[in-house]
Design an enzyme around this catalytic site. Structure first.
Site, PDB file in Angstrom:
ATOM      1  N   GLU A 275       0.832  -1.223   0.000  1.00 27.98           N
ATOM      2  CA  GLU A 275       0.000   0.000   0.000  1.00 27.98           C
ATOM      3  C   GLU A 275       0.858   1.262   0.000  1.00 27.98           C
ATOM      4  O   GLU A 275       0.783   2.069   0.921  1.00 27.98           O
ATOM      5  CB  GLU A 275      -0.885   0.021   1.256  1.00 27.98           C
ATOM      6  CG  GLU A 275      -1.778  -1.174   1.443  1.00 27.98           C
ATOM      7  CD  GLU A 275      -2.435  -1.214   2.831  1.00 27.98           C
ATOM      8  OE1 GLU A 275      -1.965  -0.501   3.750  1.00 27.98           O
ATOM      9  OE2 GLU A 275      -3.401  -1.954   2.984  1.00 27.98           O
ATOM     10  N   GLY A 277       1.909   5.002  -0.688  1.00 30.14           N
ATOM     11  CA  GLY A 277       1.252   6.261  -1.001  1.00 30.14           C
ATOM     12  C   GLY A 277       2.304   7.314  -1.327  1.00 30.14           C
ATOM     13  O   GLY A 277       2.458   7.756  -2.465  1.00 30.14           O
ATOM     14  N   CYS A 346      -1.132  34.175  10.325  1.00 28.80           N
ATOM     15  CA  CYS A 346      -0.745  34.786  11.603  1.00 28.80           C
ATOM     16  C   CYS A 346      -0.377  33.751  12.650  1.00 28.80           C
ATOM     17  O   CYS A 346      -1.047  33.643  13.684  1.00 28.80           O
ATOM     18  CB  CYS A 346      -1.883  35.652  12.117  1.00 28.80           C
ATOM     19  SG  CYS A 346      -2.422  36.806  10.870  1.00 28.80           S
ATOM     20  N   GLU A 347       0.640  32.946  12.375  1.00 28.33           N
ATOM     21  CA  GLU A 347       1.172  32.002  13.353  1.00 28.33           C
ATOM     22  C   GLU A 347       2.643  31.855  13.045  1.00 28.33           C
ATOM     23  O   GLU A 347       3.013  31.747  11.878  1.00 28.33           O
ATOM     24  CB  GLU A 347       0.547  30.597  13.181  1.00 28.33           C
ATOM     25  CG  GLU A 347      -0.900  30.544  13.518  1.00 28.33           C
ATOM     26  CD  GLU A 347      -1.379  29.116  13.783  1.00 28.33           C
ATOM     27  OE1 GLU A 347      -0.544  28.259  14.138  1.00 28.33           O
ATOM     28  OE2 GLU A 347      -2.569  28.894  13.623  1.00 28.33           O
TER      29      GLU A 347
END
Ligand SMILES: *Cc1c(COP(=O)(O)O)cnc(C)c1O
Length: 421
Positions: A275, A277, A346-347
């Site tokens: 699987e 990704g 704004c971080e």
């Protein structure tokens, strides 16, 4: 290897110059290469050549329908983790018998959807889930093919937020309890045991944890067969890492990963599923952004981009390192220096790179984040009321918008103000 190279001093996606896409779609945008997606899928398919196998693309990495169509046309199966992903797989024509359903919290509605629509197997992660599935399937008069996801208690040696194979993680059934739970499963109505599932984490850059986990799965296969279970399928999960920094030592190749699979479980006569990704989609995509300002601060410069953490959250969430390159190829010997690459949100967490050594860039220049095709667009949000950014697919000299940027009208229309306000 990818298909994003400089040609005549300009970064291209296959045969398309990126400024041409920027002019047509506006920045920021994601762009994916069909040739790279194809190449990466084939590497896995070829790594398992000669074994009965199915490569089930883990679509949570990038689930745009056009990306899925490229892979479905190559014969990929799909690993889905929600009813929405199941619908996406079906929408691009993947038959139910090529879809595996993973995830710790499948709802009864999701089970019903997959049972009625057709499913290759459910990867069941707990006893309560097993009981629910038995109840739903027998209620519908259907049988659910299952593998139990076992937790092998192996340290994947990756970032804590994407390690899944240690006993303290929420995933799977402790391998020590597997025989007991398999016995329970075999006795339940509406359940057919077909195999074993394991997935130990993401962005693994070392084969040893895979080898350890798959060896435990091989031992468990023998034990379960001795208990009378017809174990005919092994789902070995995803997780093979990609190079994010070009100068770092390279993670193992799919071919070497395939050798580990052959060595550990190849003698069991089981059909093998994997699987992947990230390795299929990650280096098949770029995030392209424009410099809004170059801000000269106290002792350091900032490149303020029109892309932000809501568009690509990996640096803020996983401390991820993305290669950042100018779209216009710098002349040999051009001025460079350390700069902080940030977005407008704004971080302080809205920082893509700290003191990154980059060629001198100014407002209006285009930059590309490499390795942004997996866990990029799918994890984006409209935080700060920034519209989701468009996704573009390139094939040779053609390109198409495969998800358009919503208009502000469309964004605002999604909210409703109650009439009693
Ligand atoms: C996330 C996930 C994958 C894919 O992992 P990659 O690191 O992207 O290859 C495969 N299987 C399961 C169950 C997953 O949760």
């Amino acid at each position: 290897m990818d298909h994003f190279l400089y040609r005549d001093g300009v970064l291209h996606a296959e045969d398309v110059p990126l400024p041409e896409i920027a002019a047509a779609a506006g920045t920021p945008f994601y762009v994916y290469s069909t040739a790279t997606l194809t190449r990466h899928f084939r590497l896995f398919d070829e790594a398992l050549a000669g074994m009965d196998h199915l490569v089930c693309y883990a679509m949570k990495a990038n689930s745009n329908l056009a990306v899925l169509r490229v892979l479905a046309d190559l014969g990929a199966g799909m690993d889905v983790v929600s009813g929405g992903e199941y619908r996406r797989a079906r929408a691009v024509g993947v038959p139910g018998d090529r879809i595996v359903f993973s995830g710790v919290g499948k709802t009864r509605a999701e089970m019903r959807l997959a049972l009625e629509g057709g499913i290759r197997q459910f990867n069941v992660e707990s006893e309560p889930e097993l009981l629910a599935l038995s109840d739903v399937a027998s209620g519908l008069g259907l049988t659910a093919p299952i593998a139990l996801r076992v937790n092998p208690d192996v340290d994947a040696r990756t970032h804590a937020k994407i390690a899944t194979g240690k006993s303290e993680n929420k995933f799977g059934i402790p391998i020590a309890r597997a025989r007991e739970v398999y016995a329970e499963a075999a006795a339940l109505p509406g359940i057919e045991v077909v195999g074993i599932d394991v997935h130990i984490g993401s962005q693994l850059t070392d084969l040893a944890p895979f080898e350890a986990a798959y060896t435990k799965v091989a031992d468990l296969t023998a034990a379960l067969r001795a208990d009378g279970h017809d174990i005919r399928r092994l789902d070995l999960g995803g997780g093979l890492g990609i190079p994010y920094a070009r100068d770092n030592s390279a993670p193992p190749l799919p071919l070497e990963y395939g050798e580990v699979i052959r060595r550990t479980v190849g003698h069991l006569g089981c059909e093998v599923e994997i699987e992947p990704g990230r390795l299929i989609a990650g280096n098949a995509g770029l995030l392209v952004s424009e410099v809004i300002y170059r801000k000269v601060g106290e002792g350091r410069d900032f490149l303020i981009l029109d892309a932000a953490m809501n568009d690509l959250i990996r640096p803020a969430m996983y401390d991820a390192w993305h290669d950042i390159v100018p779209v216009a190829e710098p002349a040999p010997g051009a001025e460079r220096g350390p700069v902080d690459v940030v977005g407008p949100v704004c971080e302080s967490g809205d920082t893509f790179a700290v003191q990154r050594d980059l060629p001198h860039m100014v407002a209006g220049d285009l930059v590309a984040f490499r390795s942004a095709g997996a866990y990029g667009a799918v994890m984006s949000s409209e935080y700060n009321s920034r519209p989701l950014i468009p996704e573009i697919l390139v094939k040779d000299e053609q390109f198409a918008v495969i998800r358009a940027r919503p208009s502000f009208d469309e964004m605002l229309k999604r909210d409703t103000i109650p009439e009693w306000l």
